[in-house]
Design a protein around this motif. Structure first.
Motif, PDB file in Angstrom:
ATOM      1  N   LEU A 253       0.829  -1.203   0.000  1.00 24.82           N
ATOM      2  CA  LEU A 253       0.000   0.000   0.000  1.00 24.82           C
ATOM      3  C   LEU A 253       0.869   1.261   0.000  1.00 24.82           C
ATOM      4  CD1 LEU A 253      -2.772   1.329   0.150  1.00 24.82           C
ATOM      5  CD2 LEU A 253      -2.670   1.128   2.649  1.00 24.82           C
ATOM      6  N   LEU A 254       1.883   1.282   0.851  1.00 22.59           N
ATOM      7  CA  LEU A 254       2.807   2.419   0.871  1.00 22.59           C
ATOM      8  C   LEU A 254       3.581   2.543  -0.445  1.00 22.59           C
ATOM      9  CD1 LEU A 254       4.238   2.188   4.511  1.00 22.59           C
ATOM     10  CD2 LEU A 254       2.576   3.837   3.619  1.00 22.59           C
ATOM     11  N   GLY A 255       3.937   1.388  -1.040  1.00 17.49           N
ATOM     12  CA  GLY A 255       4.628   1.424  -2.324  1.00 17.49           C
ATOM     13  C   GLY A 255       3.772   2.033  -3.409  1.00 17.49           C
ATOM     14  N   ALA A 256       2.477   1.696  -3.425  1.00 20.36           N
ATOM     15  CA  ALA A 256       1.570   2.267  -4.426  1.00 20.36           C
ATOM     16  C   ALA A 256       1.447   3.779  -4.246  1.00 20.36           C
ATOM     17  CB  ALA A 256       0.200   1.595  -4.335  1.00 20.36           C
ATOM     18  N   LEU A 257       1.323   4.218  -2.989  1.00 23.52           N
ATOM     19  CA  LEU A 257       1.236   5.661  -2.729  1.00 23.52           C
ATOM     20  C   LEU A 257       2.531   6.366  -3.125  1.00 23.52           C
ATOM     21  CD1 LEU A 257      -0.582   5.642   0.751  1.00 23.52           C
ATOM     22  CD2 LEU A 257      -1.552   6.181  -1.502  1.00 23.52           C
ATOM     23  N   ALA A 258       3.673   5.740  -2.859  1.00 16.91           N
ATOM     24  CA  ALA A 258       4.958   6.340  -3.225  1.00 16.91           C
ATOM     25  C   ALA A 258       5.098   6.469  -4.734  1.00 16.91           C
ATOM     26  CB  ALA A 258       6.098   5.510  -2.654  1.00 16.91           C
ATOM     27  N   CYS A 259       4.654   5.439  -5.474  1.00 23.80           N
ATOM     28  CA  CYS A 259       4.703   5.525  -6.936  1.00 23.80           C
ATOM     29  C   CYS A 259       3.801   6.637  -7.464  1.00 23.80           C
ATOM     30  CB  CYS A 259       4.310   4.186  -7.549  1.00 23.80           C
ATOM     31  SG  CYS A 259       5.519   2.864  -7.261  1.00 23.80           S
ATOM     32  N   ALA A 260       2.633   6.793  -6.851  1.00 25.41           N
ATOM     33  CA  ALA A 260       1.740   7.879  -7.272  1.00 25.41           C
ATOM     34  C   ALA A 260       2.339   9.246  -6.956  1.00 25.41           C
ATOM     35  CB  ALA A 260       0.378   7.721  -6.586  1.00 25.41           C
TER      36      ALA A 260
END
Length: 415
Positions: A82-89
């Motif tokens: 979840l944090l990885g997805a937010l970081a990519c965004a």
């Protein structure tokens, strides 16, 4: 439901948060350091989309590694992704808030393995668009947190020392490459600024050269034509006010008018020819020197002036041509002024000098007797003489004498 199949060694290495693709290191974004929201070009959108895809690809590789890591709890793996997805965004906002994202990625990087690609993009952006002091703090903290990260979440494919060394080396490489891109960009900006300054200075020099050329041409035309036209004016005025003058005097005045008009036209043609051909000032007919001063005085005497020449220069031909020409023009203009403003007076021209001491030209006329007819004049002749003397390294003084006369005195370097 987790898959218990063993993961390939390459997948574990690619999935680590410290891997950074070399294609991203070639990013060039000149608008990222501006305040406010910059207007993105097509190239900016392509670069940003490429960065986003790379961050997502590294995140997916890390997420695949998490599925085969038996040491990571399922809840932590969910939070990690979840944090990885937010970081990519958040990569899309790296141009606007490079420092803020870099600070936010420090705690996110401790909790999320899949945010490694986005973290590398952000720290590279920080190195490109912010001064070294920010990069040093953020990069130092990130490097210091690498050993605790691998201590808490060991790499299944690498030993602790190897994983730490590889991650720190890669982080330093990303920071160094970002600083190199920043330096290159600053160099290009500096070169463009220098080019603009050089172009502006060249334009100013060209304008100044044109102005000086115009002033030189104006001085030359004034000095050459004013002498001839004054003769025309004086003799034409004499014919106008003395219609019953003897025939011989009328014929002599008409001859002076004709000769002066012819000389004026000839001088004007030569100046125009020089302008059209773009030749130097000494093109065409030989320019007058100090040796031509006797001819000038003789011409003035033929026109009816009373002129006394006292030359104490043993060898006028030894005087440099530029100095001699300036001395000639000074005497010519002073005689022209005396003819206009003090007609009938006796003008004294004195020239003295030796090599090493300089050349002195002194022209003086007493106060005129009776009323003097008003003759138009703007004073540009004396201004031009002062400029001529200054350009040759000399000086010129002029003014009224106590007895009402007028004096022009110039010193010019010689030797």
């Amino acid at each position: 439901m987790r898959d218990d199949k063993p993961a390939p060694a390459a997948a574990g290495t690619i999935g680590r948060r410290w891997l950074f693709p070399s294609a991203l290191l070639h990013e060039i974004d000149p608008d990222a350091g501006r305040s406010g929201r910059p207007r993105r070009t097509v190239r900016d959108w392509v670069v940003d989309f490429t960065c986003f895809l790379l961050a997502v690809a590294i995140g997916l590789a890390a997420a695949d590694t998490l599925h085969h890591d038996t040491h990571t709890p399922h809840a932590l793996a969910v939070v990690d992704q979840l944090l990885g997805a937010l970081a990519c965004a958040a990569v899309w906002a790296r141009r606007r808030w490079p420092l803020g994202l870099a600070v936010a990625m420090i705690p996110v990087g401790l909790l999320s393995n899949t945010a490694g690609g986005a973290g590398m993009v952000v720290i590279f952006t920080l190195a490109v668009h912010r001064p070294f002091r920010y990069v040093a703090w953020i990069g130092g903290v990130s490097i210091a947190l690498i050993p605790p990260f691998f201590w808490l979440r060991p790499d299944p494919d690498l030993q602790f020392a190897g994983a730490v060394a590889f991650a720190e080396l890669l982080t330093l490489t990303v920071i160094g490459w970002g600083m190199f891109v920043r330096s290159k960009r600053q160099l290009m900006v500096s070169l463009r600024d220098r080019a603009r300054r050089a172009e502006t200075e060249a334009q100013l020099r060209a304008e100044q050269a044109q102005r000086l050329a115009r002033e030189a041409i104006a001085r030359e035309m004034h000095d050459v034509l004013a002498h001839r036209l004054t003769l025309l004016s004086v003799h034409a005025g004499a014919l106008e006010f003395r219609p019953g003058a003897p025939q011989e005097e009328v014929a002599r005045a008409a001859g002076v008018i004709r000769e002066s008009a012819h000389e004026a036209l000839q001088d004007l043609r030569e100046i125009i020819g020089v302008l059209r051909a773009g030749e130097p000032d000494d093109a065409g007919r030989p320019q007058p020197t100090l040796a031509a001063l006797d001819g000038l005085v003789a011409e003035c005497r033929e026109a009816g002036m009373k002129v006394t020449l006292a030359s104490r220069v043993s060898d006028p031909a030894a005087v440099p041509s530029s100095v001699g020409r300036t001395a000639y023009r000074i005497a010519q203009e002073a005689l022209t002024n005396a003819r206009k403003h003090a007609p009938g007076t006796e003008v004294t021209v004195s020239v003295t000098g030796t090599p090493g001491e300089g050349l002195v030209v002194d022209v003086r006329n007493p106060a005129p007797e009776g009323d003097v007819p008003a003759v138009p004049g703007s004073g540009q002749g004396l201004i031009g003489l002062t400029e001529r003397a200054t350009l040759t390294g000399g000086r010129l003084e002029h003014g009224a004498e106590p007895d009402g006369g007028f004096r022009v005195r110039a010193w010019l370097p010689w030797g």
